[in-house]
Write a protein that holds these residues in place. Structure first.
Motif, PDB file in Angstrom:
ATOM      1  N   GLY A 104      74.787  27.945 -35.944  1.00  0.00           N
ATOM      2  CA  GLY A 104      74.911  26.577 -36.592  1.00  0.00           C
ATOM      3  C   GLY A 104      74.008  26.452 -37.995  1.00  0.00           C
ATOM      4  N   ILE A 105      74.363  27.479 -38.711  1.00  0.00           N
ATOM      5  CA  ILE A 105      73.688  27.810 -40.196  1.00  0.00           C
ATOM      6  C   ILE A 105      74.366  27.112 -41.222  1.00  0.00           C
ATOM      7  N   ASN A 106      73.752  26.374 -41.838  1.00  0.00           N
ATOM      8  CA  ASN A 106      74.259  25.917 -43.154  1.00  0.00           C
ATOM      9  C   ASN A 106      73.344  26.274 -44.066  1.00  0.00           C
ATOM     10  N   MET A 107      73.905  26.949 -45.157  1.00  0.00           N
ATOM     11  CA  MET A 107      72.964  27.238 -46.111  1.00  0.00           C
ATOM     12  C   MET A 107      73.854  27.821 -47.460  1.00  0.00           C
ATOM     13  N   THR A 108      73.177  27.271 -48.596  1.00  0.00           N
ATOM     14  CA  THR A 108      73.865  27.608 -50.136  1.00  0.00           C
ATOM     15  C   THR A 108      72.939  28.667 -50.607  1.00  0.00           C
ATOM     16  N   ILE A 109      73.515  29.665 -51.117  1.00  0.00           N
ATOM     17  CA  ILE A 109      72.892  30.694 -51.843  1.00  0.00           C
ATOM     18  C   ILE A 109      72.356  30.349 -53.457  1.00  0.00           C
ATOM     19  N   PRO A 110      71.244  30.321 -53.885  1.00  0.00           N
ATOM     20  CA  PRO A 110      71.161  30.068 -55.109  1.00  0.00           C
ATOM     21  C   PRO A 110      71.794  30.919 -56.277  1.00  0.00           C
ATOM     22  N   ILE A 111      72.374  30.503 -56.964  1.00  0.00           N
ATOM     23  CA  ILE A 111      73.053  31.540 -58.048  1.00  0.00           C
ATOM     24  C   ILE A 111      72.035  32.091 -59.036  1.00  0.00           C
ATOM     25  N   ASN A 112      72.415  33.337 -59.357  1.00  0.00           N
ATOM     26  CA  ASN A 112      71.644  34.051 -60.242  1.00  0.00           C
ATOM     27  C   ASN A 112      70.217  34.119 -59.714  1.00  0.00           C
ATOM     28  N   LYS A 113      69.775  34.117 -58.584  1.00  0.00           N
ATOM     29  CA  LYS A 113      68.381  33.853 -58.075  1.00  0.00           C
ATOM     30  C   LYS A 113      68.309  35.241 -57.022  1.00  0.00           C
ATOM     31  N   ILE A 114      66.903  35.566 -56.763  1.00  0.00           N
ATOM     32  CA  ILE A 114      66.699  36.404 -55.536  1.00  0.00           C
ATOM     33  C   ILE A 114      66.240  35.513 -54.546  1.00  0.00           C
TER      34      ILE A 114
ATOM     35  N   ASN B  36      77.951  25.606 -41.046  1.00  0.00           N
ATOM     36  CA  ASN B  36      77.652  25.617 -39.649  1.00  0.00           C
ATOM     37  C   ASN B  36      78.426  26.847 -38.946  1.00  0.00           C
ATOM     38  N   ILE B  37      77.952  28.062 -39.446  1.00  0.00           N
ATOM     39  CA  ILE B  37      78.468  29.309 -38.975  1.00  0.00           C
ATOM     40  C   ILE B  37      77.807  29.647 -37.748  1.00  0.00           C
ATOM     41  N   VAL B  38      78.376  29.985 -36.472  1.00  0.00           N
ATOM     42  CA  VAL B  38      78.255  30.792 -35.442  1.00  0.00           C
ATOM     43  C   VAL B  38      78.628  32.079 -35.449  1.00  0.00           C
ATOM     44  N   ALA B  39      77.801  32.964 -35.119  1.00  0.00           N
ATOM     45  CA  ALA B  39      78.190  34.322 -34.916  1.00  0.00           C
ATOM     46  C   ALA B  39      77.292  35.187 -33.860  1.00  0.00           C
ATOM     47  N   GLY B  40      77.922  36.418 -33.598  1.00  0.00           N
ATOM     48  CA  GLY B  40      77.214  37.244 -32.650  1.00  0.00           C
ATOM     49  C   GLY B  40      77.791  38.235 -32.410  1.00  0.00           C
TER      50      GLY B  40
ATOM     51  N   GLN C 160      82.714  38.772 -37.963  1.00  0.00           N
ATOM     52  CA  GLN C 160      83.687  37.336 -38.122  1.00  0.00           C
ATOM     53  C   GLN C 160      83.106  36.240 -37.418  1.00  0.00           C
ATOM     54  N   PRO C 161      82.652  35.276 -37.812  1.00  0.00           N
ATOM     55  CA  PRO C 161      82.065  33.990 -37.150  1.00  0.00           C
ATOM     56  C   PRO C 161      82.799  33.549 -36.202  1.00  0.00           C
ATOM     57  N   VAL C 162      82.025  33.143 -34.928  1.00  0.00           N
ATOM     58  CA  VAL C 162      82.889  32.541 -33.834  1.00  0.00           C
ATOM     59  C   VAL C 162      83.307  31.113 -34.107  1.00  0.00           C
ATOM     60  N   SER C 163      82.712  30.422 -35.141  1.00  0.00           N
ATOM     61  CA  SER C 163      82.982  29.204 -35.373  1.00  0.00           C
ATOM     62  C   SER C 163      82.483  29.005 -36.858  1.00  0.00           C
ATOM     63  N   GLY C 164      82.777  27.802 -37.688  1.00  0.00           N
ATOM     64  CA  GLY C 164      82.182  27.730 -38.919  1.00  0.00           C
ATOM     65  C   GLY C 164      83.161  28.642 -40.049  1.00  0.00           C
ATOM     66  N   GLU C 165      82.505  28.471 -41.221  1.00  0.00           N
ATOM     67  CA  GLU C 165      83.117  28.878 -42.247  1.00  0.00           C
ATOM     68  C   GLU C 165      82.231  29.358 -43.526  1.00  0.00           C
ATOM     69  N   ILE C 166      82.489  30.483 -44.263  1.00  0.00           N
ATOM     70  CA  ILE C 166      81.913  31.182 -45.148  1.00  0.00           C
ATOM     71  C   ILE C 166      82.917  30.580 -46.433  1.00  0.00           C
ATOM     72  N   VAL C 167      82.182  30.185 -47.487  1.00  0.00           N
ATOM     73  CA  VAL C 167      83.205  29.677 -48.933  1.00  0.00           C
ATOM     74  C   VAL C 167      82.386  30.776 -49.890  1.00  0.00           C
ATOM     75  N   LEU C 168      83.222  31.408 -50.442  1.00  0.00           N
ATOM     76  CA  LEU C 168      82.757  31.920 -51.768  1.00  0.00           C
ATOM     77  C   LEU C 168      83.606  31.398 -53.150  1.00  0.00           C
TER      78      LEU C 168
END
Length: 267
Positions: free
Chosen positions: A24-34, A11-15, A57-65
Motif C-alpha cells: 500500500g505505498i503511495n509516493m511521488t518522486i521529487p522531480i530533478n532531486k536526489i 497504493n502499490i502492493v508487490a512481492g 509487476q505490482p499485485v495491485s495499485g499502479e505506477i504512473v510516469l
C-alpha cells in the motif's frame, strides 16, 4: 536540463511468489532531486525500486510516469526515460569498458543497426562524466570495485534517461569510493537535472546526499520528507530499532546519527 517526468505510485502492493513485500505505498518522486529510500534489511527497499522500474509487476495499485501508466509504455520508450542500475550487476566475461557502456544505448538502436554517431558521443560523454575515459579499452574484469561501479553508472548515463534508479550503488566499496560515487551522482543531478532515486544502507550518507528521504518499515512507507524534517531519534528507533542521538553533521549541516549502544538491527 532534461524534460521532467513525474514518477508516482498509487497504493502499490508487490512481492515475490505470492509473498507481499511492499504494501500500500503511495509516493511521488521529487522531480530533478536526489531521493534516497532508507530502511532496515529486508524491509522492501530493493523490491520497491524494482517495482518502480517495472522489473516487478505490482499485485495491485499502479505506477504512473508522466501522464501514462507504467504498464502502458512500450519497453524501449520507457528505457529512454527511466534507467535502473541493479544491485551487484555482472558484466559479460572479457567485455571492455567502452563496449559495456555502449550497451546503455540499446533503447535507441534498431534491430539491424549498430552504434551511430550520437551513440558514440553519448558513450564518450558518460565516460568523461565518470572520469574513466582512460579505461575505455580496458577489460572490466581487470578493474577495481570502485572503477567497475563507475563503469556501470556510466552505462546508465549513456542511456540518457530523465530518471535514474540505483540499488545500493556504494555497496562493498571503501568509504572513500562511496563518497566519490555519491559526489559524482550529485554533480550529475545538479548539472543535468537528472532525477535520482537510490537505495542506500548508510543512514548518515543518506542524510548528507539526499534532498528527500523515503523511510520504510516492514514494507510500508512510514515517513517522507527532507532529512532535516524527518530524521529524528524517534524515527531511527522505529525504522532501525536503534537508540541514537541526532546531531548536526559539522561538514554538511545535515542530521548525523550517533548510536548510543550496540543493537541488532532487523526489519
Amino acid at each position: 536540463m532534461k524534460t521532467a517526468h513525474l514518477l508516482k505510485t498509487n497504493n502499490i502492493v508487490a512481492g515475490y511468489d505470492k509473498k507481499i513485500i511492499i504494501d500500500g505505498i503511495n509516493m511521488t518522486i521529487p522531480i530533478n532531486k536526489i531521493s534516497v529510500i532508507i530502511g532496515a534489511n529486508a524491509c522492501g527497499k530493493s523490491t520497491l525500486l524494482k517495482t518502480l522500474s517495472r522489473l516487478i509487476q505490482p499485485v495491485s495499485g499502479e505506477i504512473v510516469l508522466g501522464e501514462k501508466k507504467l504498464t502502458d509504455i512500450p519497453p524501449k520508450q520507457l528505457a529512454r526515460v527511466l534507467g535502473l542500475l541493479p544491485q551487484s550487476p555482472v558484466a559479460p566475461e572479457g567485455i571492455t569498458v567502452a563496449d559495456l557502456v555502449g550497451r546503455g544505448r540499446f533503447p535507441y538502436q534498431s534491430f539491424f543497426k549498430g552504434l551511430g554517431k550520437k551513440d558514440y558521443e553519448a558513450v564518450e560523454e558518460a565516460l568523461e562524466i565518470m572520469g574513466i575515459t582512460n579505461l575505455a579499452n580496458h577489460s572490466v574484469d581487470q578493474l577495481s570495485g570502485g572503477q567497475r561501479q563507475r563503469v556501470w553508472i556510466a552505462m546508465a548515463l549513456a542511456q540518457q534517461t530523465d530518471i535514474l534508479l540505483l540499488d545500493e550503488p556504494t555497496t562493498f566499496l571503501d568509504i572513500s569510493y562511496q563518497v566519490e560515487i555519491l559526489d559524482l551522482l550529485t554533480d550529475l543531478n545538479r548539472n543535468r537535472g537528472t532525477t535520482i532515486v537510490m537505495v542506500l544502507h548508510d543512514i548518515n550518507l543518506s542524510a548528507r546526499y539526499a534532498d528527500y528521504l523515503f523511510a520504510l518499515r516492514k514494507g510500508k512507507l512510514i515517513a517522507e520528507g527532507t532529512p532535516s524534517d524527518i530524521i529524528t531519534e524517534e524515527l531511527i528507533k522505529q525504522v532501525f530499532d536503534l537508540d541514537c542521538q541526532v546531531i548536526r553533521d559539522p561538514v554538511s549541516d545535515s542530521p548525523f546519527i550517533v548510536p548510543k549502544g550496540r543493537h541488532h538491527v532487523s526489519c
